[in-house]
Design a protein around this motif. Structure first.
Motif, PDB file in Angstrom:
ATOM      1  N   GLN A   1       0.959  -1.292  -0.034  1.00  0.00           N
ATOM      2  CA  GLN A   1       0.160  -0.026   0.035  1.00  0.00           C
ATOM      3  C   GLN A   1       0.809   1.234  -0.064  1.00  0.00           C
ATOM      4  O   GLN A   1       0.258   2.614  -0.381  1.00  0.00           O
ATOM      5  N   LEU A   2       2.042   1.264   0.162  1.00  0.00           N
ATOM      6  CA  LEU A   2       2.944   2.371   0.054  1.00  0.00           C
ATOM      7  C   LEU A   2       4.226   1.964  -0.874  1.00  0.00           C
ATOM      8  O   LEU A   2       4.829   0.921  -1.043  1.00  0.00           O
ATOM      9  N   GLN A   3       4.208   3.197  -1.707  1.00  0.00           N
ATOM     10  CA  GLN A   3       5.132   3.003  -2.958  1.00  0.00           C
ATOM     11  C   GLN A   3       6.050   4.335  -2.898  1.00  0.00           C
ATOM     12  O   GLN A   3       5.595   5.286  -2.928  1.00  0.00           O
ATOM     13  N   ALA A   4       7.342   3.926  -2.845  1.00  0.00           N
ATOM     14  CA  ALA A   4       8.315   4.990  -2.580  1.00  0.00           C
ATOM     15  C   ALA A   4       8.883   5.206  -3.978  1.00  0.00           C
ATOM     16  O   ALA A   4       9.121   4.261  -4.454  1.00  0.00           O
ATOM     17  N   SER A   5       9.496   6.369  -4.262  1.00  0.00           N
ATOM     18  CA  SER A   5      10.437   6.701  -5.312  1.00  0.00           C
ATOM     19  C   SER A   5      11.183   7.994  -5.171  1.00  0.00           C
ATOM     20  O   SER A   5      10.887   8.421  -4.258  1.00  0.00           O
ATOM     21  N   GLY A   6      12.157   8.073  -6.006  1.00  0.00           N
ATOM     22  CA  GLY A   6      13.157   9.612  -5.872  1.00  0.00           C
ATOM     23  C   GLY A   6      14.365   9.132  -5.478  1.00  0.00           C
ATOM     24  O   GLY A   6      15.365  10.208  -5.350  1.00  0.00           O
ATOM     25  N   GLY A   7      14.732   7.983  -5.024  1.00  0.00           N
ATOM     26  CA  GLY A   7      15.900   7.713  -4.806  1.00  0.00           C
ATOM     27  C   GLY A   7      16.914   7.722  -5.957  1.00  0.00           C
ATOM     28  O   GLY A   7      16.632   7.819  -7.328  1.00  0.00           O
ATOM     29  N   GLY A   8      18.151   7.690  -5.713  1.00  0.00           N
ATOM     30  CA  GLY A   8      19.224   7.816  -6.956  1.00  0.00           C
ATOM     31  C   GLY A   8      20.563   7.993  -6.382  1.00  0.00           C
ATOM     32  O   GLY A   8      20.708   8.127  -5.179  1.00  0.00           O
ATOM     33  N   LEU A   9      21.437   8.327  -7.192  1.00  0.00           N
ATOM     34  CA  LEU A   9      22.856   8.724  -7.011  1.00  0.00           C
ATOM     35  C   LEU A   9      23.043  10.318  -7.255  1.00  0.00           C
ATOM     36  O   LEU A   9      22.556  10.920  -8.108  1.00  0.00           O
ATOM     37  N   VAL A  10      23.675  10.918  -6.062  1.00  0.00           N
ATOM     38  CA  VAL A  10      23.880  12.414  -5.974  1.00  0.00           C
ATOM     39  C   VAL A  10      25.053  12.509  -5.320  1.00  0.00           C
ATOM     40  O   VAL A  10      25.549  11.732  -4.494  1.00  0.00           O
ATOM     41  N   GLN A  11      25.658  13.517  -5.711  1.00  0.00           N
ATOM     42  CA  GLN A  11      26.979  14.027  -5.334  1.00  0.00           C
ATOM     43  C   GLN A  11      26.585  14.757  -3.876  1.00  0.00           C
ATOM     44  O   GLN A  11      25.680  15.244  -3.720  1.00  0.00           O
ATOM     45  N   ALA A  12      27.849  14.562  -3.175  1.00  0.00           N
ATOM     46  CA  ALA A  12      27.720  15.218  -1.695  1.00  0.00           C
ATOM     47  C   ALA A  12      27.568  16.955  -1.897  1.00  0.00           C
ATOM     48  O   ALA A  12      28.057  17.570  -2.774  1.00  0.00           O
TER      49      ALA A  12
END
Length: 113
Positions: A1-12
């Motif tokens: 019932q919960l769907q997360a999104s938006g993660g990824g690789l990012v620089q400091a």
């Protein structure tokens, strides 16, 4: 019932916005939250938000992150700024509905130095 999104690789120093959508017509949790689990570490709470909008943040992200919630759309978001390598983890959306706990599948955030 919960769907997360938006993660990824990012620089400091960069930013990411995580989103979590809840499904179910009667799904209106009292509290929604974001947790994270880094490799080899225990899962820890990052931020929580109540239905009325009260928020609590872990000291490690305070001042750098903002949790928000759209009750009508049944979504909760986590805006993370000034990311650090130690923010690298799998982030999980969490909901507390009258004592019943729900977890979304995690989304990986990797912060490179």
């Amino acid at each position: 019932q919960l769907q997360a999104s938006g993660g990824g690789l990012v620089q400091a120093g960069g930013s990411l916005r995580l989103s979590c959508a809840a499904s179910g017509s009667d799904f209106s949790p009292n509290v929604m939250a974001w947790y994270r689990q880094a490799p080899g570490k225990r899962r820890e709470v990052v931020a929580t938000i109540t239905r009325s909008g009260n928020t609590v943040y872990a000291d490690s992200v305070k001042g750098r992150s903002t949790i928000s919630r759209d009750t009508a759309k049944k979504t909760v978001s986590l805006q993370m700024n000034s990311l650090k390598p130690e923010d690298t983890a799998v982030y999980y959306c969490n909901a507390n509905l009258m004592g019943s706990i729900y977890w979304g599948r995690g989304t990986l955030v990797t912060v490179s130095s």
